[in-house]
Structures are given as structure tokens and as C-alpha cells.
Design an enzyme around this catalytic site. Structure first.
Site, short mmCIF file in Angstrom:
data_model
loop_
_atom_site.label_atom_id
_atom_site.label_comp_id
_atom_site.label_asym_id
_atom_site.label_seq_id
_atom_site.Cartn_x
_atom_site.Cartn_y
_atom_site.Cartn_z
N SER A 1 -4.22 -0.01 14.28
CA SER A 1 -5.03 1.24 14.32
C SER A 1 -5.54 1.59 15.72
CB SER A 1 -6.27 1.08 13.55
OG SER A 1 -7.15 2.16 13.61
N ASN B 1 1.22 -2.56 5.48
CA ASN B 1 0.44 -1.30 5.63
C ASN B 1 -0.77 -1.17 4.68
OD1 ASN B 1 0.34 1.91 5.69
ND2 ASN B 1 0.42 1.52 3.50
N TYR C 1 -13.29 -3.43 10.80
CA TYR C 1 -11.97 -2.79 10.87
C TYR C 1 -11.33 -3.00 11.93
CZ TYR C 1 -8.61 1.00 9.93
OH TYR C 1 -7.53 1.77 9.79
N GLY D 1 0.74 -1.26 0.02
CA GLY D 1 -0.02 -0.13 -0.01
C GLY D 1 1.10 1.24 -0.07
N ALA E 1 -12.13 -5.19 14.38
CA ALA E 1 -11.60 -6.84 14.68
C ALA E 1 -10.56 -7.20 14.05
CB ALA E 1 -12.71 -7.55 14.12
N ALA E 2 -10.22 -6.70 12.61
CA ALA E 2 -9.03 -6.96 11.67
C ALA E 2 -7.76 -6.33 12.48
CB ALA E 2 -9.37 -6.58 10.47
N LYS E 3 -7.93 -5.24 12.99
CA LYS E 3 -6.66 -4.44 13.38
C LYS E 3 -6.33 -5.03 14.61
CE LYS E 3 -5.78 -1.62 9.72
NZ LYS E 3 -4.58 -1.51 9.21
N VAL F 1 -2.29 -7.46 -1.97
CA VAL F 1 -1.93 -8.31 -0.86
C VAL F 1 -2.81 -9.65 -0.62
CG1 VAL F 1 -0.54 -6.33 0.24
CG2 VAL F 1 -3.02 -6.78 1.03
N1 LIG Z 1 -5.31 7.51 8.00
C1 LIG Z 1 -5.63 7.08 9.18
O1 LIG Z 1 -6.18 7.83 9.76
C2 LIG Z 1 -5.35 5.69 9.69
C3 LIG Z 1 -5.53 5.38 11.25
C4 LIG Z 1 -5.18 4.18 11.52
C5 LIG Z 1 -4.58 3.26 10.82
N2 LIG Z 1 -4.56 3.53 9.28
C6 LIG Z 1 -3.97 2.27 8.43
O2 LIG Z 1 -2.87 2.81 7.78
C7 LIG Z 1 -2.63 2.31 6.58
C8 LIG Z 1 -2.46 3.15 5.66
O3 LIG Z 1 -3.76 3.77 5.37
P1 LIG Z 1 -3.76 5.29 4.65
O4 LIG Z 1 -4.53 6.32 5.30
O5 LIG Z 1 -2.42 5.97 4.11
O6 LIG Z 1 -4.85 4.88 3.53
P2 LIG Z 1 -4.65 5.32 2.09
O7 LIG Z 1 -5.88 4.83 1.36
O8 LIG Z 1 -4.47 6.72 1.63
O9 LIG Z 1 -3.64 4.42 1.34
C9 LIG Z 1 -3.47 3.06 1.38
C10 LIG Z 1 -2.98 2.27 0.07
O10 LIG Z 1 -3.20 0.83 -0.05
C11 LIG Z 1 -3.41 0.74 -1.15
N3 LIG Z 1 -4.22 -0.75 -1.09
C12 LIG Z 1 -5.77 -0.93 -0.71
N4 LIG Z 1 -6.09 -2.13 -1.02
C13 LIG Z 1 -5.07 -2.89 -1.29
C14 LIG Z 1 -4.61 -3.92 -1.48
N5 LIG Z 1 -5.42 -5.04 -1.44
N6 LIG Z 1 -3.31 -4.58 -1.76
C15 LIG Z 1 -2.15 -3.59 -2.00
N7 LIG Z 1 -2.67 -2.44 -1.72
C16 LIG Z 1 -3.90 -1.89 -1.47
C17 LIG Z 1 -4.42 1.71 -1.76
O11 LIG Z 1 -4.27 1.76 -3.34
C18 LIG Z 1 -3.45 2.96 -1.31
O12 LIG Z 1 -2.45 3.37 -2.14
C19 LIG Z 1 -3.82 1.38 6.48
O13 LIG Z 1 -3.73 0.07 6.99
C20 LIG Z 1 -4.85 1.97 7.33
O14 LIG Z 1 -5.96 1.18 7.83
C21 LIG Z 1 -4.73 4.79 8.91
#
Ligand SMILES: NC(=O)c1ccc[n+]([C@@H]2O[C@H](COP(=O)([O-])OP(=O)(O)OC[C@H]3O[C@@H](n4cnc5c(N)ncnc54)[C@H](O)[C@@H]3O)[C@@H](O)[C@H]2O)c1
Length: 250
Positions: free
Chosen positions: A143, A91, A155, A14, A157-159, A65
Site C-alpha cells: 500500500s 491480497n 496498517y 481475498g 507497519a504491516a504493509k 489467511v
Molecule cells: N482500496 C484501497 O484503496 C487500497 C489501497 C492500498 C492497498 N489496498 C490493499 O488491497 C487489498 C485489497 O483491498 P480492497 O480494497 O479490495 O478491499 P476489500 O475490503 O474490498 O476486499 C478485501 C477482501 O479480503 C477478504 N478478507 C478479509 N480478511 C480476510 C482473511 N483473514 N482471509 C481471507 N480473506 C479476507 C474480504 O472478505 C474481502 O473480500 C488489501 O490488502 C488492501 O489492504 C487497498
């Protein structure tokens, strides 16, 4: 502080935008060669190009993934380009929020799969090489929602499952010089949040509830991930680092 990982190779899943993109750039700034993988190939390529433009080493590989053969191709591309993988950042993730009574099976499955099956496939693809070289770092992006957010049973549960995965795998791998840790972000300003239909009100309430009084940026998470992936963190394994500005509950 020199993190002591110059010349290592990392896969960031990601990595095409948001936290993943910033993590790829932060690792590259430490001299790490980066395999930027994302389901969105163009986005991954853009980040890899940025690393190269800044004098680093990077390739982009399209990968879902959840798909074992896609994941296998990323590991093979990393091996071809850089000779093996030392650091994996699990990620890739997204949320599909809905109260449980209205949630479809596919909304449940897709979120659980991208987080847990993604970590399963990606970790399995790199561990044999790390074990052979007796050095490795796996950093799983969890998260703050593990404490429970309404509308996020899938979400949350998974995290939280990812934290269990982290603890169990850390015990399996400790004797091989491989650490497995999680970083759990709070609200971070990324597309994931900006595309939420209730983004404006979400942002306002998240800021008001945050003890530090501001919201995190991707770089705040990337710094924590780079440290956990570093030589400096060699005595830290099986833990979750909350990067939330001090906020835990919903
Ligand atoms: N932004 C937040 O506030 C926040 C908070 C807690 C946790 N997170 C976690 O951080 C991570 C990144 O989040 P973000 O905010 O940068 O999100 P984002 O949506 O900006 O980026 C996520 C990236 O993952 C890619 N992606 C999605 N599904 C995919 C797959 N099946 N295989 C490969 N790539 C895939 C997307 O194309 C995207 O480029 C995630 O796991 C999210 O759950 C984010």
C-alpha cells in the site's frame, strides 16, 4: 501483449471482492485457472461463477489467511482441481484505523496478522510445488500507506513489513525461477474505502491530492498484478510497483 501465462493456475486471497476479485478476473482473461479464496465464501463463489460464465476455469474455497489449516486446504483444493499452483496473489487485507494512543492490542494484531501472517502461511503452502516445477510468481499487495498515514500505524507497519518480506523471499527463491514482487496501490475505490466512516471526505481529499487528478479503480491494480505475475516479468523480482497515480506522501 500476450502475458504468456495461459494454462497456469493462480490463488488469489481475498478474491471475493474489490482488488482481489478484479485480479481474479484479469488473470482468468489471460487463460489462468483461478482459485478464488476468501473468508467470505459466498463472495468467492460469486467471483468463481463469473469466471466460469466467461468461459474460464475457477473454483472458490473459503479461507482465513491467518489460519494455517484453512490455507493448507486451499493449496490442496488447487492441486486437486488444477494440479498445482503457479501464481499466488497475497491480497487479503483490511485496516482498523485509530491513533496509536487509542489503538487496542487486538486492532494492532488483527491487521498485522492478516497482512504478514497471511503472506507467511500462503507463501509456504505453495512454494514447495513452485520450487519443484522451477516456475512461480508471488505478488504481494502492499500500500501507499508505507509512507505513513496518520491513524494507520498498524496498517503502515504491516504493509511496509510486507515489502521487507518480498525482498527477502525474492532472494531466497530467485534460483528456482520464482519471482516475488509487491504492488502498492494508492487510494482505490472499493468496499474497503466505501465502508470507512469518513469515506466522503477521504475521497474528496484523496482526489485533490492525486497528481493525476482521479482515483484508481480495482482494474488499475489488477493490470499491474497480472503483469507482475506474467512470463513477461521474468527479470523483475524483489521490487515494489507503486500504482498510486503519482501520489506518495500523505
Ligand atoms: N482500496 C484501497 O484503496 C487500497 C489501497 C492500498 C492497498 N489496498 C490493499 O488491497 C487489498 C485489497 O483491498 P480492497 O480494497 O479490495 O478491499 P476489500 O475490503 O474490498 O476486499 C478485501 C477482501 O479480503 C477478504 N478478507 C478479509 N480478511 C480476510 C482473511 N483473514 N482471509 C481471507 N480473506 C479476507 C474480504 O472478505 C474481502 O473480500 C488489501 O490488502 C488492501 O489492504 C487497498
Amino acid at each position: 501483449m500476450d502475458l504468456g501465462i495461459g494454462g497456469r493456475t493462480a490463488i488469489v486471497t481475498g478474491g471475493g471482492r474489490g482488488i482481489g476479485a478484479q485480479t481474479a478476473l484479469a488473470l482468468a482473461a489471460e487463460g489462468v485457472r483461478v482459485v478464488v479464496s476468501d473468508i467470505d465464501e459466498a463472495a468467492a463463489q460469486q467471483v468463481a461463477d463469473e469466471v466460469v460464465a466467461q468461459g474460464g476455469g475457477a473454483i472458490a474455497v473459503r479461507c482465513d489467511v491467518c489460519n494455517a489449516s484453512d490455507v493448507g486446504r486451499v493449496a490442496a483444493a488447487a492441486e486437486d482441481a488444477f494440479g498445482g499452483v503457479d501464481i499466488l496473489v497475497n491480497n487479503a487485507g483490511f485496516n482498523k484505523d485509530r491513533y496509536l494512543t487509542k489503538m487496542s492490542e487486538s486492532e494492532w494484531d488483527s491487521v498485522v496478522d492478516v497482512v504478514l501472517k497471511g503472506a507467511f502461511h500462503c507463501s509456504r503452502s505453495v512454494l514447495p510445488g513452485m520450487m519443484a516445477r522451477k516456475w512461480g510468481r508471488i505478488v504481494n499487495i502492499s500500500s501507499r500507506s508505507v509512507f505513513g498515514n496518520p491513524g494507520q500505524t498498524n496498517y503502515s507497519a504491516a504493509k511496509l513489513g510486507l515489502i521487507g518480506f518480498t525482498r527477502a523471499l525474492s532472494l531466497e527463491q530467485a534460483k528456482f525461477g520464482i519471482t516475488v514482487n509487491a504492488v502498492a496501490p494508492g487510494f482505490v475505490e472499493t468496499e474497503l474505502m466505501r465502508t470507512n466512516p469518513t469515506y466522503e471526505s477521504l475521497r474528496e481529499s484523496a482526489t485533490a491530492k492525486n497528481p493525476v487528478g482521479f482515483l484508481g479503480m480495482p482494474d488499475d491494480i489488477a493490470s499491474a498484478v497480472a503483469f507482475m505475475a506474467s512470463e513477461r516479468a521474468r527479470y523483475i523480482t524483489g521490487v515494489t510497483l507503486y500504482v498510486t497515480g503519482g501520489r506518495f506522501s500523505s
